[in-house]
Structures are given as structure tokens and as C-alpha cells.
Design an enzyme around this catalytic site. Sequence first.
Site, PDB file in Angstrom:
ATOM      1  N   ASP A   3       1.667  -7.594   5.701  1.00  0.00           N
ATOM      2  CA  ASP A   3       1.518  -6.801   4.542  1.00  0.00           C
ATOM      3  C   ASP A   3       0.349  -7.398   3.873  1.00  0.00           C
ATOM      4  OD1 ASP A   3       3.628  -4.842   2.386  1.00  0.00           O
ATOM      5  OD2 ASP A   3       2.019  -5.968   1.679  1.00  0.00           O
ATOM      6  N   GLU A  62       0.081  -0.097   3.749  1.00  0.00           N
ATOM      7  CA  GLU A  62      -0.838  -1.492   4.105  1.00  0.00           C
ATOM      8  C   GLU A  62       0.081  -2.401   4.731  1.00  0.00           C
ATOM      9  OE1 GLU A  62       1.419  -1.555   1.859  1.00  0.00           O
ATOM     10  OE2 GLU A  62       1.128  -3.277   0.843  1.00  0.00           O
TER      11      GLU A  62
HETATM   12  N1  LIG Z   1      -7.072   3.128   0.455  1.00  0.00           N
HETATM   13  C1  LIG Z   1      -5.985   3.337   1.135  1.00  0.00           C
HETATM   14  N2  LIG Z   1      -4.898   3.208   0.360  1.00  0.00           N
HETATM   15  C2  LIG Z   1      -3.691   3.057   0.662  1.00  0.00           C
HETATM   16  C3  LIG Z   1      -3.340   3.731   2.098  1.00  0.00           C
HETATM   17  N3  LIG Z   1      -1.991   4.188   2.275  1.00  0.00           N
HETATM   18  C4  LIG Z   1      -1.307   3.263   1.068  1.00  0.00           C
HETATM   19  N4  LIG Z   1      -2.193   2.697   0.386  1.00  0.00           N
HETATM   20  C5  LIG Z   1      -2.113   1.997  -0.787  1.00  0.00           C
HETATM   21  O1  LIG Z   1      -1.359   1.074  -0.695  1.00  0.00           O
HETATM   22  C6  LIG Z   1      -0.898   0.500  -1.983  1.00  0.00           C
HETATM   23  C7  LIG Z   1       0.342  -0.297  -1.728  1.00  0.00           C
HETATM   24  O2  LIG Z   1       0.618  -0.887  -2.900  1.00  0.00           O
HETATM   25  P1  LIG Z   1       1.977  -1.469  -3.100  1.00  0.00           P
HETATM   26  O3  LIG Z   1       3.010  -1.132  -2.243  1.00  0.00           O
HETATM   27  O4  LIG Z   1       2.342  -1.684  -4.570  1.00  0.00           O
HETATM   28  O5  LIG Z   1       1.756  -3.107  -2.491  1.00  0.00           O
HETATM   29  P2  LIG Z   1       0.660  -4.261  -3.226  1.00  0.00           P
HETATM   30  O6  LIG Z   1      -0.173  -3.846  -4.211  1.00  0.00           O
HETATM   31  O7  LIG Z   1      -0.135  -4.735  -1.959  1.00  0.00           O
HETATM   32  O8  LIG Z   1       1.414  -5.307  -3.455  1.00  0.00           O
HETATM   33  P3  LIG Z   1       2.095  -6.299  -2.699  1.00  0.00           P
HETATM   34  O9  LIG Z   1       2.526  -5.849  -1.346  1.00  0.00           O
HETATM   35  O10 LIG Z   1       3.460  -6.894  -3.443  1.00  0.00           O
HETATM   36  O11 LIG Z   1       1.222  -7.595  -2.425  1.00  0.00           O
HETATM   37  C8  LIG Z   1      -0.788   1.571  -2.756  1.00  0.00           C
HETATM   38  O12 LIG Z   1      -1.661   1.563  -3.907  1.00  0.00           O
HETATM   39  C9  LIG Z   1      -0.897   2.784  -2.090  1.00  0.00           C
HETATM   40  O13 LIG Z   1      -1.719   3.742  -2.555  1.00  0.00           O
HETATM   41  C10 LIG Z   1      -4.296   4.304   2.739  1.00  0.00           C
HETATM   42  O14 LIG Z   1      -4.392   4.830   3.685  1.00  0.00           O
HETATM   43  N5  LIG Z   1      -5.665   4.049   2.382  1.00  0.00           N
END
Ligand SMILES: Nc1nc2c(ncn2[C@@H]2O[C@H](COP(=O)(O)OP(=O)(O)OP(=O)(O)O)[C@@H](O)[C@H]2O)c(=O)[nH]1
Length: 386
Positions: free
Chosen positions: A260, A304
Site C-alpha cells: 500500500d 493504491e
Molecule cells: N491518481 C489516482 N488516485 C487514485 C486512484 N485510485 C484511488 N486513488 C486515490 O488513492 C487515495 C487513497 O487514499 P487513502 O486510502 O486515504 O490512503 P493514503 O492517503 O495512501 O493513506 P495511507 O494508506 O494510510 O498511507 C485516494 O485519494 C484515492 O482517490 C487512481 O486510479 N489514480
Amino acid sequence: MAHPDAWLDEVHPSPYAEQLAQGFRALRFGPALEREYRVYVLQDSLVLKRIALSVAMVLWLAFAALDFVMVQGPQVWGMLGVRLVVFALLAICAWPMFRRDCLRLTLPLSLLCILALGVGAALVVGIAHRADPTYPYEGLLLISMGAYFLIGLRLGEAAGCALLVLLSYVAAELWAGLATPQLINNCVFLLFSNLIGAVGCYLLEFKSREHFLISRLMRILADHDSLTGLNNRRSFNRQFERLRRQAQREGRSLALLLCDIDHFKAYNDCYGHQAGDGVLQQVASLLQAVGRRPLDMAVRLGGEEFAVLLYDIGHKEARQRAEVLRSSLEQLGIRHERSDTASMLTMSIGVACFLPGGEGGFAQLYEHADRALYEAKAFGRNQVVA
Ligand SMILES: Nc1nc2c(ncn2[C@@H]2O[C@H](COP(=O)(O)OP(=O)(O)OP(=O)(O)O)[C@@H](O)[C@H]2O)c(=O)[nH]1
């Protein structure tokens, strides 16, 4: 308006997409795809071939009965003799054709059957025409059309068989002494019918090849993530069970790395969604490098979150691989000024293992890896917990 083939860009690089873009008017793919297509055609037409053979045997017997009605004289015994030999040959071919493991034999057996029917019918017509030139010869048409349309032959095979049947017919009629104008008339009729059969067969094979390529591409699209090209969760769930059974059978271990990206939301907020997409693609390349053996699997689970499934790898080595993965992202040095963990983009990884003889399924392994990942996040991120 988008180009009709624009969707192929999503599945590049793929040999199926490349072949579709290149075209195949000569009804031939590149060597590897051609081999795969031929196996597919054999599997796809097996039931058709079995039905066709059964129908042919019944019709052949019906025509034998018709000979009795139509031909009076001693020739009928010669005709029946030919019918009997051909029927016996069909019956011998039917036995392996209806077995489960006959795939290798289906093509030669189909060719043998259609040729036996064609040459047999030409002989029957020749014997009959020696005594009665009005005896119908159109049964040969049915056999040629069967070769083109009914038994799932490719164009080259069907046309080759139909041509041999036609030549046998000419030889039989020359032997029977049929009047030349009638022979020419019959041959022209048979030739034109062959032409129609060949055009129809070409179109059918073209469509069959197109269907083969598109169905393979659809499977790739259904099983892969469009942004990163990695396997998606659906194909992961399906293939995990297969790999687990194989690992159990072979006494091998299986390791799951759950990965992650840290503070990815903040990265998106700071650098934009498009830059975030680029990062996801870079991470995907790192995962592919770690899980590059044929039975390994790199997966985008969603957002992610990623996973790597490693075949035949114990706990210690799995942890080392995870560490390589974590540090390779760190070494890319992708700036992340809004991260609380480091000045560059990092990821946390949880590792779990299935050992040979171990119990439990996908849910259990996933739960262990997820718990380890949770701990990696809780202990400060940018680390591996096994
Ligand atoms: N650019 C992009 N962002 C994505 C995609 N799918 C999901 N995301 C973003 O990934 C982010 C995941 O955020 P969180 O689940 O809060 O996790 P994090 O900010 O990495 O926090 P931690 O995992 O706790 O370190 C969100 O802002 C989603 O919008 C994608 O296909 N492209």
C-alpha cells in the site's frame, strides 16, 4: 469521433491486438498464434465434427437403400460393396472421435472420413453410370458442402478435400464412359458449387479468426487493470485457488505480499490525479519486476493497493523480496513533500506465507498479510512486516 480500433491501445502490447491491427486476409497468423488458433479450432469444432459424422453415417445408409430402389441390375452389388467399405471406415473412425482424449486425431480422422465419403460416392456414381447414365451424381455436392461448412475444417483443408473428390469423380466417370458433354456439364456445376463453398468457407474462417482474437483480448481486458496492466482482483481471486492447489500438490510454499502506497491521498492532492496515475504505473513496473517468474502474479487490488503472489518461496525469502520492493520505490526518489513519513514516495508491505502441508485458504492468507500491512502502517509506514 474515436477510431473504431482505438480500444486496441488499451490491450497493447498483446500479440492478439497486434495481429488484429495487422490483419489476416491470407487466413494466417504469426507462427505462435497460428498454433494456438489451430488448437482452439479443434476444441471448438469437436462436437460439430461428432454430429456431422453421425449424420453422415445415417445418410450414407439411407443412400444405400436408395441405390436398391433406383438401380436394377448386378451393378447394385458393386455399389453396395463400396457403401459397406466406406461405412466400415466411418465406424472405425467414429470410435476414437467419440473418446475424450482424441483431440490430436480429430483433424486427420475428419479428413479421412470426408475423403472416404467423397471418393466412395464418386465410385458409386461411376459404377451406376456404366449401366445407367441418368443415375444422379448430386450426392457429391452434399459431401463437398459438408467439407466447407459442416465439419469445421479450415479453408485450405476443405478446398483440398473438395478438389480430390472432384478429381475422383472425373476419374470414375472416365472409367464409366460417360458422354463428354454430360461430364463437362456436371464438372462445371460441381466447380461452381465449389467456388460458392470456398467463398463461404473463407468468410466463415475469417470471422472465426476474428472471434478468436477478440475473445482473447476481451479476456485480457476482463482480467487486467487498464491503468497499470497488472492482473486485477477478479483474476487474482480465480488464479489464487489454482495456484494454492498446485502448491499443495507439489509440496511448495506460496507467499503473499500486500503493498500500500503511503499517504497517496496527500500525493494526489499535492501533485494532481494525473501525476498520481503515473506513480501507480511506476509502482506496477516495480511489482512486475519482483513477481516476474511464470507462476508469480502481480496484482492491482484497487486504488493504491497492490499484491504480489510468489510461488515456491518461503517466509525468509518472501520478506527479502518485499524489502527489495520497498527499497526500490524509495530509490526511485519520487518527491512527496506532503508525506509525514519521508521526503519521497514510499510504501508499506505486509507478508504472509502458506507453507507445504499448511491448512487454510485464500481468506486466511489474505487476513494474515492484511494484519501485517496494518502493523507496517501503524509502526510508521515505509516498512515490511512479516
Ligand atoms: N491518481 C489516482 N488516485 C487514485 C486512484 N485510485 C484511488 N486513488 C486515490 O488513492 C487515495 C487513497 O487514499 P487513502 O486510502 O486515504 O490512503 P493514503 O492517503 O495512501 O493513506 P495511507 O494508506 O494510510 O498511507 C485516494 O485519494 C484515492 O482517490 C487512481 O486510479 N489514480
